[in-house]
Design a protein around this motif. Sequence first.
Motif, PDB file in Angstrom:
ATOM      1  N   CYS A  63     -23.658  -5.017 -84.573  1.00  0.00           N
ATOM      2  CA  CYS A  63     -23.652  -6.284 -83.845  1.00  0.00           C
ATOM      3  C   CYS A  63     -25.036  -6.933 -83.800  1.00  0.00           C
ATOM      4  CB  CYS A  63     -23.127  -6.076 -82.425  1.00  0.00           C
ATOM      5  SG  CYS A  63     -24.148  -4.978 -81.423  1.00  0.00           S
ATOM      6  N   ALA A  64     -26.079  -6.200 -84.139  1.00  0.00           N
ATOM      7  CA  ALA A  64     -27.451  -6.722 -84.050  1.00  0.00           C
ATOM      8  C   ALA A  64     -28.018  -7.171 -85.396  1.00  0.00           C
ATOM      9  CB  ALA A  64     -28.368  -5.663 -83.446  1.00  0.00           C
ATOM     10  N   ILE A  65     -27.270  -7.062 -86.456  1.00  0.00           N
ATOM     11  CA  ILE A  65     -27.785  -7.361 -87.791  1.00  0.00           C
ATOM     12  C   ILE A  65     -28.370  -8.764 -87.883  1.00  0.00           C
ATOM     13  CG2 ILE A  65     -27.101  -7.742 -90.201  1.00  0.00           C
ATOM     14  CD1 ILE A  65     -25.285  -5.279 -89.913  1.00  0.00           C
ATOM     15  N   GLY A  66     -27.723  -9.763 -87.323  1.00  0.00           N
ATOM     16  CA  GLY A  66     -28.195 -11.150 -87.419  1.00  0.00           C
ATOM     17  C   GLY A  66     -29.414 -11.466 -86.581  1.00  0.00           C
ATOM     18  N   TRP A  67     -29.838 -10.574 -85.705  1.00  0.00           N
ATOM     19  CA  TRP A  67     -30.965 -10.856 -84.829  1.00  0.00           C
ATOM     20  C   TRP A  67     -32.264 -11.053 -85.594  1.00  0.00           C
ATOM     21  CZ3 TRP A  67     -30.337  -6.756 -80.374  1.00  0.00           C
ATOM     22  CH2 TRP A  67     -29.137  -7.004 -79.694  1.00  0.00           C
ATOM     23  N   ALA A  68     -32.398 -10.444 -86.732  1.00  0.00           N
ATOM     24  CA  ALA A  68     -33.647 -10.532 -87.489  1.00  0.00           C
ATOM     25  C   ALA A  68     -33.805 -11.879 -88.185  1.00  0.00           C
ATOM     26  CB  ALA A  68     -33.699  -9.413 -88.530  1.00  0.00           C
ATOM     27  N   THR A  69     -32.728 -12.570 -88.462  1.00  0.00           N
ATOM     28  CA  THR A  69     -32.771 -13.809 -89.247  1.00  0.00           C
ATOM     29  C   THR A  69     -33.776 -14.835 -88.736  1.00  0.00           C
ATOM     30  OG1 THR A  69     -30.482 -13.433 -89.903  1.00  0.00           O
ATOM     31  CG2 THR A  69     -31.358 -15.665 -90.211  1.00  0.00           C
ATOM     32  N   PRO A  70     -33.813 -15.159 -87.447  1.00  0.00           N
ATOM     33  CA  PRO A  70     -34.758 -16.177 -86.994  1.00  0.00           C
ATOM     34  C   PRO A  70     -36.227 -15.765 -87.172  1.00  0.00           C
ATOM     35  CG  PRO A  70     -33.111 -15.756 -85.302  1.00  0.00           C
ATOM     36  CD  PRO A  70     -32.937 -14.732 -86.370  1.00  0.00           C
ATOM     37  N   GLN A  90     -37.762   1.072 -88.487  1.00  0.00           N
ATOM     38  CA  GLN A  90     -36.860   1.895 -87.670  1.00  0.00           C
ATOM     39  C   GLN A  90     -35.701   1.050 -87.161  1.00  0.00           C
ATOM     40  OE1 GLN A  90     -39.536   3.384 -84.660  1.00  0.00           O
ATOM     41  NE2 GLN A  90     -39.301   5.465 -85.457  1.00  0.00           N
ATOM     42  N   TRP A  91     -35.980  -0.151 -86.701  1.00  0.00           N
ATOM     43  CA  TRP A  91     -34.918  -1.011 -86.191  1.00  0.00           C
ATOM     44  C   TRP A  91     -33.957  -1.386 -87.314  1.00  0.00           C
ATOM     45  CZ3 TRP A  91     -33.147  -5.968 -87.185  1.00  0.00           C
ATOM     46  CH2 TRP A  91     -32.180  -6.437 -86.294  1.00  0.00           C
ATOM     47  N   LEU A  92     -34.492  -1.702 -88.472  1.00  0.00           N
ATOM     48  CA  LEU A  92     -33.637  -2.073 -89.594  1.00  0.00           C
ATOM     49  C   LEU A  92     -32.672  -0.940 -89.959  1.00  0.00           C
ATOM     50  CD1 LEU A  92     -36.296  -3.844 -91.819  1.00  0.00           C
ATOM     51  CD2 LEU A  92     -34.491  -4.936 -90.481  1.00  0.00           C
ATOM     52  N   ARG A 126     -29.446  -2.544 -79.479  1.00  0.00           N
ATOM     53  CA  ARG A 126     -28.111  -2.991 -79.122  1.00  0.00           C
ATOM     54  C   ARG A 126     -28.155  -4.313 -78.376  1.00  0.00           C
ATOM     55  NH1 ARG A 126     -23.087   0.813 -77.664  1.00  0.00           N
ATOM     56  NH2 ARG A 126     -21.531  -0.769 -78.016  1.00  0.00           N
ATOM     57  N   PHE A 127     -28.009  -4.323 -77.072  1.00  0.00           N
ATOM     58  CA  PHE A 127     -27.927  -5.556 -76.307  1.00  0.00           C
ATOM     59  C   PHE A 127     -29.161  -5.752 -75.448  1.00  0.00           C
ATOM     60  CE2 PHE A 127     -23.457  -4.456 -76.998  1.00  0.00           C
ATOM     61  CZ  PHE A 127     -23.030  -5.629 -77.576  1.00  0.00           C
ATOM     62  N   VAL A 128     -29.462  -6.990 -75.138  1.00  0.00           N
ATOM     63  CA  VAL A 128     -30.558  -7.342 -74.245  1.00  0.00           C
ATOM     64  C   VAL A 128     -29.946  -7.956 -72.998  1.00  0.00           C
ATOM     65  CG1 VAL A 128     -32.584  -8.787 -73.939  1.00  0.00           C
ATOM     66  CG2 VAL A 128     -32.148  -7.701 -76.152  1.00  0.00           C
ATOM     67  N   ASN A 129     -30.255  -7.375 -71.852  1.00  0.00           N
ATOM     68  CA  ASN A 129     -29.718  -7.857 -70.567  1.00  0.00           C
ATOM     69  C   ASN A 129     -28.197  -8.024 -70.602  1.00  0.00           C
ATOM     70  OD1 ASN A 129     -32.292  -7.916 -69.490  1.00  0.00           O
ATOM     71  ND2 ASN A 129     -32.627 -10.007 -70.180  1.00  0.00           N
ATOM     72  N   ARG A 130     -27.516  -7.106 -71.282  1.00  0.00           N
ATOM     73  CA  ARG A 130     -26.062  -7.104 -71.417  1.00  0.00           C
ATOM     74  C   ARG A 130     -25.543  -8.356 -72.128  1.00  0.00           C
ATOM     75  NH1 ARG A 130     -27.729  -4.360 -67.788  1.00  0.00           N
ATOM     76  NH2 ARG A 130     -27.380  -4.069 -65.669  1.00  0.00           N
TER      77      ARG A 130
END
Length: 103
Positions: A93-100, A85-87, A61-65
């Motif tokens: 809301c976290a879907i785009g985090w993997a792109t970089p 597992q993460w995928l 979910r979120f990192v450091n809010r």
Amino acid sequence: MFNPSCFVEVRASLSWFHEDRFAPFDYWWSMPEMGLLTASRYDRILHVLNNIGSSMFLPIRFVNRNHYVRVKLEGGYPVPTISSQWLWWRYPCAIGWATPYQA
């Protein structure tokens, strides 16, 4: 989130609460099984490096809010693949985090 056959072992490994001594081997967390929980609990990206292969766990979910994570990797740092597992369990809301990390 976990294979039902290992749920009892995962739950047992989370039941050590003595601050003044190390946990016995039976309570050690195994990786990669505990990677997603560890990353999510501590709001950190977790890299698990071993002789079989490496993997990366992002919080679900979120990192450091916050809604983003800034990571500065230097010196040709090899980034492991993202945990399956993460995928599967990430929040929308976290879907785009993997792109970089995919490139």
